[in-house]
Design an enzyme around this catalytic site. Structure first.
Site, PDB file in Angstrom:
ATOM      1  N   GLU A  20      -0.797  -8.583   2.114  1.00  0.00           N
ATOM      2  CA  GLU A  20      -0.631  -8.222   0.705  1.00  0.00           C
ATOM      3  C   GLU A  20       0.720  -7.542   0.483  1.00  0.00           C
ATOM      4  OE1 GLU A  20      -3.895  -6.261  -1.525  1.00  0.00           O
ATOM      5  OE2 GLU A  20      -2.430  -4.672  -1.855  1.00  0.00           O
ATOM      6  N   PHE A  22       3.535  -6.098  -2.825  1.00  0.00           N
ATOM      7  CA  PHE A  22       3.693  -5.816  -4.243  1.00  0.00           C
ATOM      8  C   PHE A  22       5.135  -6.118  -4.650  1.00  0.00           C
ATOM      9  CE2 PHE A  22       4.629  -1.708  -2.205  1.00  0.00           C
ATOM     10  CZ  PHE A  22       5.792  -1.311  -2.848  1.00  0.00           C
ATOM     11  N   PRO A  24       8.672  -5.473  -5.662  1.00  0.00           N
ATOM     12  CA  PRO A  24       9.505  -4.267  -5.666  1.00  0.00           C
ATOM     13  C   PRO A  24      10.061  -3.966  -7.052  1.00  0.00           C
ATOM     14  CG  PRO A  24      10.044  -5.653  -3.800  1.00  0.00           C
ATOM     15  CD  PRO A  24       9.150  -6.461  -4.690  1.00  0.00           C
ATOM     16  N   THR A  51       0.416  -8.401  -5.777  1.00  0.00           N
ATOM     17  CA  THR A  51      -0.295  -7.569  -6.739  1.00  0.00           C
ATOM     18  C   THR A  51       0.278  -7.728  -8.144  1.00  0.00           C
ATOM     19  OG1 THR A  51       1.098  -5.623  -6.375  1.00  0.00           O
ATOM     20  CG2 THR A  51      -0.807  -5.893  -4.934  1.00  0.00           C
ATOM     21  N   TRP A  52      -0.470  -7.205  -9.096  1.00  0.00           N
ATOM     22  CA  TRP A  52      -0.164  -7.344 -10.521  1.00  0.00           C
ATOM     23  C   TRP A  52      -0.175  -5.968 -11.160  1.00  0.00           C
ATOM     24  CZ3 TRP A  52       0.918 -11.660 -13.499  1.00  0.00           C
ATOM     25  CH2 TRP A  52       0.791 -11.542 -14.885  1.00  0.00           C
ATOM     26  N   GLY A 111      -8.829  -3.630 -12.446  1.00  0.00           N
ATOM     27  CA  GLY A 111      -7.613  -2.832 -12.359  1.00  0.00           C
ATOM     28  C   GLY A 111      -7.905  -1.355 -12.556  1.00  0.00           C
ATOM     29  N   ASP A 112      -7.011  -0.530 -12.049  1.00  0.00           N
ATOM     30  CA  ASP A 112      -7.147   0.916 -12.190  1.00  0.00           C
ATOM     31  C   ASP A 112      -6.623   1.370 -13.543  1.00  0.00           C
ATOM     32  OD1 ASP A 112      -8.144   1.227  -9.579  1.00  0.00           O
ATOM     33  OD2 ASP A 112      -6.104   1.187  -8.764  1.00  0.00           O
ATOM     34  N   GLN A 186     -12.190  -3.009  -0.735  1.00  0.00           N
ATOM     35  CA  GLN A 186     -11.372  -1.805  -0.779  1.00  0.00           C
ATOM     36  C   GLN A 186     -11.154  -1.323   0.656  1.00  0.00           C
ATOM     37  OE1 GLN A 186      -9.147   0.138  -2.113  1.00  0.00           O
ATOM     38  NE2 GLN A 186     -10.320   1.092  -3.758  1.00  0.00           N
TER      39      GLN A 186
END
Length: 525
Positions: A20, A22, A24, A51-52, A111-112, A186
């Site tokens: 995974e 993300f 930058p 990631t998004w 999503g958080d 998770q």
């Protein structure tokens, strides 16, 4: 290729794995991440994931990165897609662009909450959970057959929910029944608890692949931040081990590798999972070491030294045909030639321009307090793609300032730890800032609202509890600086004071919305 098909076709000789990443924050970091992914691709992950950011805040970079790895590197890519701050139409836009770029795998997430917000609030009422995304995509003739869908699971419970374990598994089953084809969990540090949770999930009739999320510990500070964010339960012995070595970043990183290896061996030995999802945090060395220690590097083949024996020599008996410890000169030559021919090549910067950026470990430790903007790992990130402070999120504890005096009070409250953030600082003051706190308070009281600062440090041990970073045996040097808001007339007063008393030791830059406050203000080198 769809991940479900790749998993089904994967040879059971060893578990598969995914990486995974993300997107930058900076262009330099993005370019360096491409080189990093190229190096990690030689380990043949079954897929990588991208990631998004909340509300599509990293939409273009996420799609660019996922599209590039999918098309240019031929690595099947999983694009994360969340519901957070997604305005009506944004989900469809993202799905169409992913489809156009050849991406066939989506990890559907709620999503958080955006950084700085305590509670998650839907923007588009159709999408309030990962389940809603799965249902929507599967109900669409445009997307249903094109995408393989994955969802998240929480072996230790969702950090924002009081739902018990049985209800959490019920929600997971609803996602799978709606059309999810794989599950990514998770991260966790209690392998026994994960194994028991997986048994319960299987007993409920959930048969799709469960891919446990594993994040090797990189630093003690980031470990504490991550477990607080995701609510992971850490066994006491692990916390005790880390507490002893917390001031030596190298020892912490080494411990993280050993812990990840031990965790993976325990859960794969149980026979309940067939693959691992590595959360890389855009760093590569720990992932490489974990794979090597597991014996999974290079497709799981373990290279042995061999004795080259000339079978034509009368004094040397011919090698036994079943032995893998001896080899003839001709076979050794052919094997070496094939290895060199098939070795992946990377685009290397010209000498003097990018040697560090092309090294696997140049940014394994943060470059000082704030990190290096050229690093792919620059910027805070969580497992599902959350990053940084949301500039649109207004916090209740900021109040409603309407005057300069109100703003001064806001910044002073932050310095006094009465509030945990400001619109310009996402987290509480560090212990390093505490060493110059009285100066910060004095400046802020005079209307110079301080934002970022650091004290000057000269030859402090890398294991110092306040200023230290990196492996043991190093020394920290850093320039002092301060960043603050000020009225233009005050800026000119400061400039005049620097000219009279600075003696060339003080460098500064001042700017307003028009970039410069005046012709006399310039960056002094």
């Amino acid at each position: 290729m769809k991940l479900s098909d790749k998993i089904a076709a994967h040879a059971p000789t060893q578990p598969f794995y995914t990486f995974e990443f993300f997107p930058p924050r900076t262009d330099q970091g993005f370019d360096n991440l491409i080189s990093r992914i190229s190096r990690l691709s030689v380990f043949h992950p079954i897929a990588i994931s991208v990631t998004w950011g909340a509300g599509g805040s990293t939409k273009d970079r996420s799609l660019d990165l996922a599209g590039f790895t999918q098309s240019e590197y031929g690595i099947d890519t999983i694009l994360h897609l969340t519901c957070t701050n997604m305005l009506p139409g944004m989900v469809d836009d993202a799905l169409r662009e992913a489809k156009a770029r050849g991406i066939q795998n989506i990890l559907a997430l709620r999503g958080d909450p955006p950084r700085g917000q305590e509670h998650w609030t839907p923007i588009d009422s159709r999408f309030t959970s990962g389940l809603d995304l799965v249902k929507y995509i599967r109900s669409s003739q445009e997307y249903s057959s094109h995408f393989c869908l994955g969802v998240a699971a929480y072996p230790e419970g969702h950090p924002e929910s009081d739902t018990n374990e049985e209800d959490t598994i019920d929600i997971l089953k609803q996602k799978v029944d709606a059309g999810a084809e794989f599950v990514v969990t998770q991260l966790f540090y209690d392998s026994h608890r994960f194994i028991e949770w997986t048994k319960k999930v299987r007993s409920r009739g959930i048969t799709v692949p469960i891919i446990p999320g594993v994040m090797p510990i990189q630093t003690y500070a980031s470990f504490l931040r991550v477990i607080k964010l995701c609510g992971a339960q850490v066994p006491p012995n692990i916390m005790a081990d880390l507490n002893i070595i917390r001031h030596d970043d190298q020892l912490v990183k080494d411990y993280g590798v050993r812990l990840a290896v031990d965790t993976i061996q325990r859960i794969t030995k149980a026979g309940l999972v067939s693959g691992i999802h590595f959360c890389t945090l855009n760093l590569e060395k720990s992932i490489q070491l974990v794979l090597e220690n597991l014996g999974w590097a290079g497709g799981g083949q373990v290279t042995k030294n061999k004795l080259i024996v000339d079978s034509s020599s009368p004094s040397t008996p011919p090698p036994h045909p079943s032995s893998d410890l001896v080899v003839t000169p001709s076979l050794a030559t052919t094997t070496a030639a094939n290895a060199l021919t098939n070795k992946p090549t990377l685009d290397i910067e010209p000498p003097g321009r990018g040697e560090l950026n092309n090294a696997a470990t140049w940014d394994e430790f943060p470059n000082g307090r704030f990190g290096d903007y050229k690093s792919p790992a620059f910027g805070t990130q969580d497992q599902w793609g959350g990053l940084g402070i949301n500039i649109y999120a207004v916090q209740p504890h900021w109040g409603n300032p309407t005057s300069a005096e109100d703003l001064t009070k806001l910044f002073l409250d932050y310095l006094a730890s009465n509030i945990s953030s400001t619109p310009f600082s996402a987290s509480p003051l560090s212990s390093e800032s505490g060493t110059i706190l009285k100066h910060l308070k004095r400046l802020t009281s005079q209307g110079l609202w301080t934002v970022c600062s650091q004290p000057a440090i000269d030859n402090i041990s890398s294991t110092d509890e306040v200023f230290g970073w990196g492996p043991r045996g190093g020394y920290v040097f850093q320039k002092g600086f301060i960043e603050f808001f000020a009225e233009e007339k005050v800026v000119y007063q400061i400039e005049q004071r620097i000219e009279k008393e600075g003696n060339g030791w003080i460098h500064y830059f001042a700017a307003n919305s028009q970039v410069g406050c005046g012709s006399q203000l310039q960056l002094m080198a």
